[in-house]
Design an enzyme around this catalytic site. Structure first.
Site, PDB file in Angstrom:
ATOM      1  CE1 TYR A   1      -1.208  -0.411   4.872  1.00 44.07           C
ATOM      2  CE2 TYR A   1       1.075  -0.035   4.295  1.00 44.07           C
ATOM      3  CZ  TYR A   1       0.110  -0.256   5.241  1.00 44.07           C
ATOM      4  OH  TYR A   1       0.469  -0.332   6.566  1.00 44.07           O
ATOM      5  CD  GLU A   2      -0.773   4.822   1.791  1.00 39.19           C
ATOM      6  OE1 GLU A   2      -0.952   5.633   0.865  1.00 39.19           O
ATOM      7  OE2 GLU A   2      -1.682   4.462   2.553  1.00 39.19           O
ATOM      8  N   GLY A   3       1.601   2.785  -2.653  1.00 39.76           N
ATOM      9  CA  GLY A   3       2.496   2.650  -3.797  1.00 39.76           C
ATOM     10  C   GLY A   3       3.381   1.438  -3.650  1.00 39.76           C
TER      11      GLY A   3
END
Length: 598
Positions: free
Chosen positions: A439-441
């Site tokens: 998550y978050e890239g």
């Protein structure tokens, strides 16, 4: 079951001996932030982590969050722990004073956040999101929005979310379909569904402030037509009291591999008359505003990697000191010994420990640059440190979290068969850590960002400047004839050479065939992070050597710092030549097969 113990001595080493705090103390507004204050904060954080958060880590994993008809309910003890957490001021550490924050340096806030993550990662996701929401509103919100929402978020009385992802879009936020319709009173009515919304609903606070990406009716397609909105769970009256329930609710909880106590929600906005939203900034600038939140979250997720790695290491070390199995190699006594006596167990523990210390040192360096970029009076110095933050952010988000997964896996390996059994606790750290590299890239997104925006775009200027700093440490090591420091020097030199070779290749590949560059992006991220980690540990070794020369107190601690850096040079930095090869020649194999062969 052994509880987490905050690594305060290692943190103090970075703040004091490595001069992290001294650099920050020179900045306006931080003059009174000395080691005594930092120690007091860290000691209290350690007590809270060990006494309150850590015991809830296991029980929260077993019970998990649950969705009832009236909303999401947290595991037993979590609402009470959160109230104590917010009442104690922990949500306000780095926030600005005008809205109730304590305005402490990022350096101290990051150290404390690592401690929270080590104690209870699922819990810490909530205050992390509060901080991300607060930073967006500080920099992009209107004065009225700041007045309404910031005091409540900073105090922790309300929590926040990032409602970005939709099932069909994934990481491609430009493809989102959530719709926003303008109203005559200046508000908007939102309708749509979001997935993977961490702490999208819970019973720990009276209100939740959702920051939602949506497309205003008539806006352009793609990323250029996205706007950012505040959508509170409960509307707020003019006097600050809570009003009616907004048209937003959690319709299901994701059944996840780990972080079971953290409610990951599918959120429905506007199932009835439409969820009332308030635009943040201007229409169609939502992605720009979102990245304020995203960049804060990426560093926070990197700190998750550090914290969970430290906890996995502590659990594995405790087990290795207690578990008796086998005889010591070379011994004729036949006596059964603790497994810490076995060379391969020591190798795995040092692989865990050295990378934890490397990540912690890098995160400390990034946090110092954040404080300097925010506070320094010289624009050139501010710009230099902002550039360093941007260069190292993919390392914090990508390299830290990939290491965390591997470190947690090694923790299971050290336990042997019982590590695969949930009751031991080691498996939870692996399950919890696994999301951090997604998550978050994802790591691939971080790697692509690194080689494209951070290396290619400025033709390697930023990374070349950092390599020059690494070479200064290399030169400092060359002054010593101590064989251990010589070994660290040689390992760092080889790593720098491999990094420069890879950078030269990438710069050429972007001109001739960018596909070749992107094919080696993740190996390059690994290479860059490994070399930066080796450089930071080399710096630590030089300082520890100087301390050994003039002090007898803590000599074992400083000796261990040096030997840990030597292990990293011999066992981790030696991988850089292979990573460089994967970057420079590996693209051919990646690109050789077209889609029909898969």
């Amino acid at each position: 079951m052994n509880e987490y113990i905050a690594p305060l001595k290692d943190i103090r080493f970075l703040l004091q001996d490595m001069s992290g705090l001294a650099q920050v103390k020179e900045l306006a507004g931080y003059e009174e932030v000395d080691l005594e204050l930092a120690d007091a904060i860290l000691e209290e954080a350690g007590k809270f982590a060990n006494g309150i958060l850590s015991p809830l880590n296991r029980s929260g994993d077993l019970e998990g969050a649950r969705l009832e008809p009236d909303g999401v309910h947290m595991p037993k003890g979590w609402p009470e722990a959160y109230k104590l957490f917010s009442d104690s001021g922990w949500t306000a550490l780095s926030a600005r004073k005008e809205y109730g924050g304590q305005h402490l340096p990022q350096l101290i806030a990051a150290a404390v956040e690592e401690i929270w993550n080590g104690a209870n990662l699922a819990f810490t996701l909530s205050p992390m999101l509060i901080r991300c929401a607060q930073q967006v509103l500080e920099s992009r919100g209107s004065e009225e929005q700041k007045k309404i929402y910031l005091p409540k978020l900073i105090s922790g009385h309300w929590t926040g979310t990032m409602a970005l992802t939709e099932s069909h879009a994934g990481s491609d936020v430009g493809a989102i379909r959530t719709k926003a319709v303008r109203q005559e009173d200046g508000t908007y009515r939102l309708s749509g569904q979001k997935i993977f919304i961490t702490y999208g609903d819970h019973d720990m606070t009276e209100n939740i402030v959702h920051l939602v990406l949506a497309r205003v009716e008539g806006a352009p397609d793609g990323g250029k037509g996205i706007s950012l909105f505040i959508v509170p769970k409960h509307l707020v009256n003019d006097d600050g009291s809570l009003g009616a329930r907004n048209d937003v609710r959690a319709i299901s909880l994701e059944h996840k591999m780990g972080i079971h106590a953290s409610p990951t929600c599918v959120m429905a906005f506007g199932e009835q008359e439409g969820a009332i939203g308030y635009i943040v900034g201007e229409e169609n600038r939502g992605l720009e505003n979102m990245f304020v939140m995203m960049n804060a979250a990426r560093f926070a997720v990197g700190l998750e990697g550090v914290g969970i790695s430290e906890r996995a290491y502590q659990r594995a070390l405790n087990y290795a000191k207690e578990r008796i199995q086998g005889t010591e190699i070379g011994s004729k006594s036949g006596e059964r010994v603790i497994i810490l006596k076995h060379p391969d167990i020591r190798r795995m523990l040092l692989s865990m420990r050295s990378r934890v210390e490397a990540m912690r040192a890098i995160s400390c360096s990034i946090a110092v640059s954040m404080d300097i970029a925010d506070k320094h009076p010289d624009p050139a110095i501010k710009a230099k440190h902002q550039g360093l933050i941007e260069l190292l952010m993919p390392i914090a988000k990508g390299w830290f979290t990939e290491n965390a997964v591997d470190i947690a896996s090694l923790g299971i390996q050290i336990h042997g068969g019982v590590g695969f059994i949930e009751e031991t606790g080691a498996a939870q750290y692996y399950r919890d850590s696994r999301i951090s590299s997604i998550y978050e890239g994802t790591t691939g997104i971080q790697a692509n960002d690194l080689i494209n925006r951070k290396v290619s775009r400025d033709k390697g200027a930023s990374i070349t400047a950092l390599v020059k700093e690494m070479k200064l440490t290399q030169a400092e090591l060359s002054k010593h004839d101590d064989l251990t420091l010589v070994g660290i020097h040689n390992g760092l030199a080889d790593g720098i050479d491999a990094l420069e070779t890879a950078v030269d290749f990438l710069l050429e590949a972007f001109q001739s065939d960018p596909r070749k560059a992107f094919a080696g992006a993740v190996p390059f991220l690994d290479l860059f992070g490994t070399v930066v980690g080796g450089w930071q540990l080399a710096r630590c070794a030089v300082v520890a050597k100087s301390k050994l020369a003039c002090e007898t107190k803590d000599s074992d601690f400083y000796f261990t710092k040096i030997q840990t850096a030597r292990f990293y040079a011999d066992h981790i930095l030696t991988k850089t030549s292979g990573l460089a090869k994967a970057v420079t020649v590996g693209s051919s194999a990646v690109l050789a097969l077209n889609e029909t062969f898969f």
